[in-house]
Motif scaffolding. Structure first.
Motif, PDB file in Angstrom:
ATOM      1  N   GLN A  52       0.790  -1.118  -0.104  1.00 37.20           N
ATOM      2  CA  GLN A  52      -0.120   0.014   0.049  1.00 37.20           C
ATOM      3  C   GLN A  52       0.619   1.279  -0.140  1.00 37.20           C
ATOM      4  OE1 GLN A  52      -3.519   0.066   2.831  1.00 37.20           O
ATOM      5  NE2 GLN A  52      -3.047  -1.988   3.030  1.00 37.20           N
ATOM      6  N   VAL A  53       1.995   1.123   0.542  1.00 37.37           N
ATOM      7  CA  VAL A  53       2.933   2.289   0.662  1.00 37.37           C
ATOM      8  C   VAL A  53       3.789   2.663  -0.413  1.00 37.37           C
ATOM      9  CG1 VAL A  53       4.431   3.807   2.170  1.00 37.37           C
ATOM     10  CG2 VAL A  53       2.519   2.603   3.352  1.00 37.37           C
ATOM     11  N   TYR A  54       4.834   1.502  -0.526  1.00 38.02           N
ATOM     12  CA  TYR A  54       5.728   1.749  -1.468  1.00 38.02           C
ATOM     13  C   TYR A  54       5.264   1.840  -2.928  1.00 38.02           C
ATOM     14  CZ  TYR A  54       9.545   0.920   2.000  1.00 38.02           C
ATOM     15  OH  TYR A  54      10.251   0.977   2.919  1.00 38.02           O
ATOM     16  N   PRO A  55       4.660   1.210  -3.349  1.00 35.00           N
ATOM     17  CA  PRO A  55       4.020   1.290  -4.528  1.00 35.00           C
ATOM     18  C   PRO A  55       3.483   2.620  -5.262  1.00 35.00           C
ATOM     19  CG  PRO A  55       3.057  -0.723  -3.711  1.00 35.00           C
ATOM     20  CD  PRO A  55       3.722  -0.177  -2.420  1.00 35.00           C
ATOM     21  N   VAL A  56       2.945   3.544  -4.288  1.00 33.18           N
ATOM     22  CA  VAL A  56       2.526   4.781  -4.176  1.00 33.18           C
ATOM     23  C   VAL A  56       3.412   5.594  -5.237  1.00 33.18           C
ATOM     24  CG1 VAL A  56       1.981   6.886  -3.338  1.00 33.18           C
ATOM     25  CG2 VAL A  56       0.899   4.692  -2.529  1.00 33.18           C
ATOM     26  N   GLY A 262      14.417  -2.321 -12.959  1.00 31.45           N
ATOM     27  CA  GLY A 262      14.971  -3.211 -11.991  1.00 31.45           C
ATOM     28  C   GLY A 262      15.832  -2.855 -10.898  1.00 31.45           C
ATOM     29  N   PHE A 263      16.537  -1.698 -10.976  1.00 31.62           N
ATOM     30  CA  PHE A 263      17.398  -1.029  -9.934  1.00 31.62           C
ATOM     31  C   PHE A 263      16.402  -0.763  -8.862  1.00 31.62           C
ATOM     32  CE2 PHE A 263      19.339   2.450  -7.739  1.00 31.62           C
ATOM     33  CZ  PHE A 263      20.291   1.929  -7.294  1.00 31.62           C
ATOM     34  N   TYR A 264      15.321   0.154  -9.197  1.00 32.07           N
ATOM     35  CA  TYR A 264      14.542   0.832  -8.421  1.00 32.07           C
ATOM     36  C   TYR A 264      13.642  -0.207  -7.726  1.00 32.07           C
ATOM     37  CZ  TYR A 264      15.793   5.608  -9.121  1.00 32.07           C
ATOM     38  OH  TYR A 264      16.490   6.900  -9.259  1.00 32.07           O
ATOM     39  N   GLN A 265      13.355  -1.280  -8.261  1.00 30.88           N
ATOM     40  CA  GLN A 265      12.563  -2.419  -7.584  1.00 30.88           C
ATOM     41  C   GLN A 265      13.477  -3.185  -6.743  1.00 30.88           C
ATOM     42  OE1 GLN A 265       9.431  -1.247  -8.643  1.00 30.88           O
ATOM     43  NE2 GLN A 265       9.056  -3.730  -8.348  1.00 30.88           N
ATOM     44  N   SER A 389       6.087   0.338 -13.226  1.00 31.75           N
ATOM     45  CA  SER A 389       4.594   0.329 -12.918  1.00 31.75           C
ATOM     46  C   SER A 389       3.814  -1.376 -12.993  1.00 31.75           C
ATOM     47  CB  SER A 389       3.956   1.357 -13.256  1.00 31.75           C
ATOM     48  OG  SER A 389       4.280   2.744 -12.958  1.00 31.75           O
ATOM     49  N   VAL A 390       4.454  -1.457 -14.246  1.00 31.33           N
ATOM     50  CA  VAL A 390       3.762  -2.915 -14.853  1.00 31.33           C
ATOM     51  C   VAL A 390       4.144  -4.142 -13.843  1.00 31.33           C
ATOM     52  CG1 VAL A 390       3.914  -4.550 -16.472  1.00 31.33           C
ATOM     53  CG2 VAL A 390       3.412  -2.124 -17.330  1.00 31.33           C
ATOM     54  N   LEU A 391       5.630  -4.009 -13.490  1.00 32.47           N
ATOM     55  CA  LEU A 391       6.065  -5.033 -12.765  1.00 32.47           C
ATOM     56  C   LEU A 391       5.604  -5.052 -11.261  1.00 32.47           C
ATOM     57  CD1 LEU A 391       8.422  -7.210 -12.963  1.00 32.47           C
ATOM     58  CD2 LEU A 391      10.017  -5.480 -12.242  1.00 32.47           C
ATOM     59  N   THR A 392       5.551  -3.623 -10.864  1.00 27.09           N
ATOM     60  CA  THR A 392       4.726  -3.595  -9.355  1.00 27.09           C
ATOM     61  C   THR A 392       3.550  -3.915  -9.376  1.00 27.09           C
ATOM     62  OG1 THR A 392       6.220  -1.511  -8.995  1.00 27.09           O
ATOM     63  CG2 THR A 392       4.154  -1.905  -7.661  1.00 27.09           C
ATOM     64  N   GLY A 393       2.606  -3.808 -10.465  1.00 31.45           N
ATOM     65  CA  GLY A 393       1.209  -4.034 -10.644  1.00 31.45           C
ATOM     66  C   GLY A 393       1.299  -5.973 -10.637  1.00 31.45           C
ATOM     67  N   ILE A 394       2.382  -6.295 -11.429  1.00 32.44           N
ATOM     68  CA  ILE A 394       2.169  -7.635 -11.471  1.00 32.44           C
ATOM     69  C   ILE A 394       2.524  -8.714 -10.270  1.00 32.44           C
ATOM     70  CG2 ILE A 394       3.327  -9.877 -12.611  1.00 32.44           C
ATOM     71  CD1 ILE A 394       3.444  -8.061 -14.964  1.00 32.44           C
ATOM     72  N   VAL A 395       3.546  -8.239  -9.450  1.00 33.96           N
ATOM     73  CA  VAL A 395       4.206  -8.894  -8.313  1.00 33.96           C
ATOM     74  C   VAL A 395       3.709  -8.475  -7.041  1.00 33.96           C
ATOM     75  CG1 VAL A 395       6.056  -9.489  -9.825  1.00 33.96           C
ATOM     76  CG2 VAL A 395       6.275  -7.727  -8.124  1.00 33.96           C
ATOM     77  N   SER A 400      -3.263  -8.471  -7.748  1.00 33.62           N
ATOM     78  CA  SER A 400      -2.554  -9.739  -8.652  1.00 33.62           C
ATOM     79  C   SER A 400      -1.935 -10.661  -7.960  1.00 33.62           C
ATOM     80  CB  SER A 400      -1.329  -8.802  -9.478  1.00 33.62           C
ATOM     81  OG  SER A 400      -0.593  -8.119  -8.519  1.00 33.62           O
ATOM     82  N   LEU A 401      -1.053 -11.112  -8.271  1.00 28.84           N
ATOM     83  CA  LEU A 401      -0.348 -12.327  -7.857  1.00 28.84           C
ATOM     84  C   LEU A 401       0.128 -12.332  -6.160  1.00 28.84           C
ATOM     85  CD1 LEU A 401       2.255 -13.058 -10.656  1.00 28.84           C
ATOM     86  CD2 LEU A 401       0.050 -13.938 -10.277  1.00 28.84           C
ATOM     87  N   GLN A 402       0.255 -11.157  -5.698  1.00 25.41           N
ATOM     88  CA  GLN A 402       0.763 -10.854  -4.208  1.00 25.41           C
ATOM     89  C   GLN A 402       1.730 -11.776  -3.744  1.00 25.41           C
ATOM     90  OE1 GLN A 402      -2.759 -10.632  -1.578  1.00 25.41           O
ATOM     91  NE2 GLN A 402      -4.082 -10.501  -3.196  1.00 25.41           N
TER      92      GLN A 402
END
Length: 455
Positions: A52-56, A262-265, A389-395, A400-402
């Protein structure tokens, strides 16, 4: 050149910009943010922080990047740098005094505004400094930011480990540092023109620039008012097409965007991985690892800049090979039970990434006109943020996958492994194509030798 719209000396603009970059990045709380949010100070759960926080800030950066890029050019950089300083102060203040998920989300939204405004910070110097100083001031500005981040991380680690300072005090020190950065931003000289619009002069206007500073100012002012927003957007689109028409440029930009994603993730969620490995260890050495790896990355970047390698031939193969090593380091970082092995892998990951992104930066710069730096930087950041954003949304997204934090890092390692395959294949093709072309040229010269000797 004396009539170019830039300040006579580079020191007057570079010094405050370096101070701003150092202070805005010197945030001792940064390596301990997850522990601060999930500890007794804010009492958030790791699940809330992760989903809830980091993806913002990822999603917000995606929405803000293009508007900020366009407004940056219109407002001529300095106001956007001031906005970035305000955003850092607001984010630090919310982290310090706020409570609950909503306050943390708002803090990371403010942080996303600051991240989106990076394009103004990195482009500003080219609009106020004479071109002959570009290489020097770029190294100073980037060095100040890296040094600020490293000093903040190491200071935080020393205060926590040796003095026993609370994380709340680290948050207060961070707020003080970014406040100094905000004050410094007001002292920056105001650019007389912008890089994007400057790049759209007609030949007659360029001639008038060379003839007279005064006539340049009047001509540019008249021209800027006469060009409609639609024509400016069309010019921007044509510039994008021109910049990415070269296959070599395209691949270096691809690595820049994909690598940033990838680095920021990895950097953004690695604290959650370490908390998972050591759930009750609030004296972890996150700050020390982050600070030392930043200094090591800076040293690696400088070393790469002095290497005598034909990067146009071997650059893509080097990117592919070392990206494979990054993927292996992330796999090991994730799967080991030893926190020190995980720290070492992160140190290797960050050092190598910063060296590789330096290769991309100077290779892209070699292929560009200077007025297009900000455009390409902004577009690469935008594409990288879309991927993130796509990678965050997926994983990560709750819809999504959670995936667990362990499986998240397996995905990140696989992402870098896929990048490695792509760039290794492209690098092998580039090397073979170059060798074949060189062999063909030699054969052609050998065939022509008898004719030449007969003349």
């Amino acid at each position: 050149n004396d009539c170019l719209p830039c300040h006579a000396g580079w020191v007057g603009s570079t010094v405050p910009l370096c101070i701003y970059g150092f202070c805005s990045m010197m945030r001792p709380i940064e390596p301990f943010m997850t522990e601060f949010l999930t500890g007794t100070y804010k009492n958030l759960t790791t699940e809330q922080v992760n989903r809830q926080v980091y993806p913002v800030w990822t999603y917000s950066s995606l929405v803000l990047l293009i508007p900020v890029l366009l407004v940056t050019d219109l407002l001529r950089y300095k106001p956007v740098i001031i906005l970035q300083g305000l955003s850092h102060v607001a984010a630090s203040l919310l982290v310090l005094v706020g409570s609950g998920v909503r306050s943390a989300q708002l803090a990371f939204f403010c942080y996303s505004v600051a991240v989106a405004a990076d394009v103004a910070y990195f482009s500003y110097i080219y609009s106020v400094v004479d071109p002959r100083f570009y290489q020097r001031v770029t190294s100073y500005v980037r060095g100040a930011m890296l040094l600020g981040y490293a000093m903040g991380a190491l200071l935080g680690q020393l205060l926590v480990s040796l003095v026993g300072v609370s994380l709340y005090c680290l948050a207060a020190v961070s707020l003080a540092s970014v406040s100094v950065a905000l004050i410094t931003s007001f002292s920056l000289p105001m650019p007389e023109t912008s890089l994007f619009l400057q790049g759209t002069y007609s030949p007659q206007q360029v001639s008038s620039v060379e003839d007279s500073c005064d006539s340049e100012g009047r001509n540019f002012s008249t021209w800027a008012k006469s060009v409609s927003p639609v024509r400016r957007m069309l010019r921007l689109a044509l510039d994008c097409k021109t910049c990415y028409s070269s296959m070599a440029m395209l691949f270096f930009c691809m690595w820049s965007a994909m690598g940033k994603c990838g680095f920021y993730q990895v950097a953004g969620y690695v604290q959650l991985l370490w908390v998972h490995m050591q759930p009750h260890n609030f004296t972890a050495y996150n700050g020390g690892v982050d600070g030392v790896s930043t200094l090591s990355g800076a040293a690696a970047s400088v070393a790469v800049g002095h290497m005598s390698l034909e990067w146009s031939v071997w650059g893509e193969l080097v990117l592919g090979a070392f990206t494979f090593l990054i993927a292996g380091a992330i796999f090991l970082m994730d799967l080991t039970d030893n926190i020190w092995i995980s720290y070492s892998c992160y140190f290797f990951f960050k050092t190598v990434y910063m060296a590789l992104t330096t290769i991309c930066t100077f290779q892209i710069a070699k292929m560009l006109n200077r007025e297009r730096y900000a455009l390409v930087l902004g577009m690469n950041s935008f594409v990288g943020t879309i991927l993130q954003s796509v990678l965050t949304g997926i994983v990560i997204s709750s819809k999504s996958l959670q995936l667990t934090i362990i499986l998240q890092f397996v995905v990140y390692a696989s992402y870098f492994a896929a990048m490695s395959l792509l760039f290794t294949a492209r690098g092998v093709y580039t090397v073979l194509h170059t060798k074949r072309s060189a062999g063909g040229d030699l054969a052609e010269r050998a065939t022509n030798l008898p004719e030449a000797s007969c003349l």
